[in-house]
Design a protein around this motif. Structure first.
Motif, PDB file in Angstrom:
ATOM      1  N   GLY A  12      35.151  50.006  53.651  1.00  9.05           N
ATOM      2  CA  GLY A  12      36.218  49.299  52.947  1.00  9.05           C
ATOM      3  C   GLY A  12      37.376  48.948  53.860  1.00  9.05           C
ATOM      4  N   ALA A  15      36.359  46.230  56.261  1.00 10.51           N
ATOM      5  CA  ALA A  15      36.245  44.932  55.581  1.00 10.51           C
ATOM      6  C   ALA A  15      37.601  44.374  55.161  1.00 10.51           C
ATOM      7  N   VAL A  17      39.532  45.439  52.608  1.00 10.38           N
ATOM      8  CA  VAL A  17      39.751  45.378  51.168  1.00 10.38           C
ATOM      9  C   VAL A  17      41.149  45.878  50.820  1.00 10.38           C
ATOM     10  N   LYS A  18      41.718  45.334  49.768  1.00 10.47           N
ATOM     11  CA  LYS A  18      43.056  45.739  49.305  1.00 10.47           C
ATOM     12  C   LYS A  18      42.976  46.928  48.358  1.00 10.47           C
ATOM     13  N   GLU A  19      41.891  47.010  47.589  1.00 15.57           N
ATOM     14  CA  GLU A  19      41.676  48.119  46.661  1.00 15.57           C
ATOM     15  C   GLU A  19      40.230  48.572  46.770  1.00 15.57           C
ATOM     16  N   LEU A  20      40.057  49.883  46.831  1.00  8.87           N
ATOM     17  CA  LEU A  20      38.723  50.467  46.916  1.00  8.87           C
ATOM     18  C   LEU A  20      38.584  51.473  45.776  1.00  8.87           C
ATOM     19  N   HIS A  21      37.640  51.213  44.892  1.00  6.10           N
ATOM     20  CA  HIS A  21      37.401  52.099  43.744  1.00  6.10           C
ATOM     21  C   HIS A  21      36.046  52.763  43.951  1.00  6.10           C
ATOM     22  N   CYS A  59      45.472  49.493  51.874  1.00  9.27           N
ATOM     23  CA  CYS A  59      44.304  49.680  51.009  1.00  9.27           C
ATOM     24  C   CYS A  59      44.596  50.787  50.002  1.00  9.27           C
ATOM     25  N   LEU A  72      41.168  41.273  38.164  1.00  4.40           N
ATOM     26  CA  LEU A  72      41.130  40.708  39.507  1.00  4.40           C
ATOM     27  C   LEU A  72      41.895  39.414  39.566  1.00  4.40           C
TER      28      LEU A  72
END
Length: 72
Positions: A12, A15, A17-21, A59, A72
């Motif tokens: 994540g 890559a 990503v701004k948010e990782l769930h 992130c 989103l």
């Protein structure tokens, strides 16, 4: 697919990503154990970002929760 928390966080971050769930965790874990996992993932994310001279706030890392709705 499935992976370790460490791998998911690393991918994540790489890559951008701004948010990782993170999901698919063991449903037998207690709320306290899940909070520890979430904090561990956040700490790892901050460490990886800092090592790349990036802001730890780039992130947002959270555990996915049952019934959660994401916009989103």
């Amino acid at each position: 697919g499935h992976s370790t928390i460490e791998t998911a966080v690393a991918v994540g971050i790489a890559a951008g990503v701004k948010e990782l769930h993170l999901g698919h965790h063991d449903p037998r874990r207690t709320d306290g154990e899940l909070e520890q996992l979430e904090q561990s993932a956040r700490s790892l994310g901050a460490k990886l970002l800092t090592a790349q001279n990036r802001s730890p706030d780039e992130c947002r890392i959270r555990l996915a929760r049952a019934g959660q709705t994401l916009f989103l």
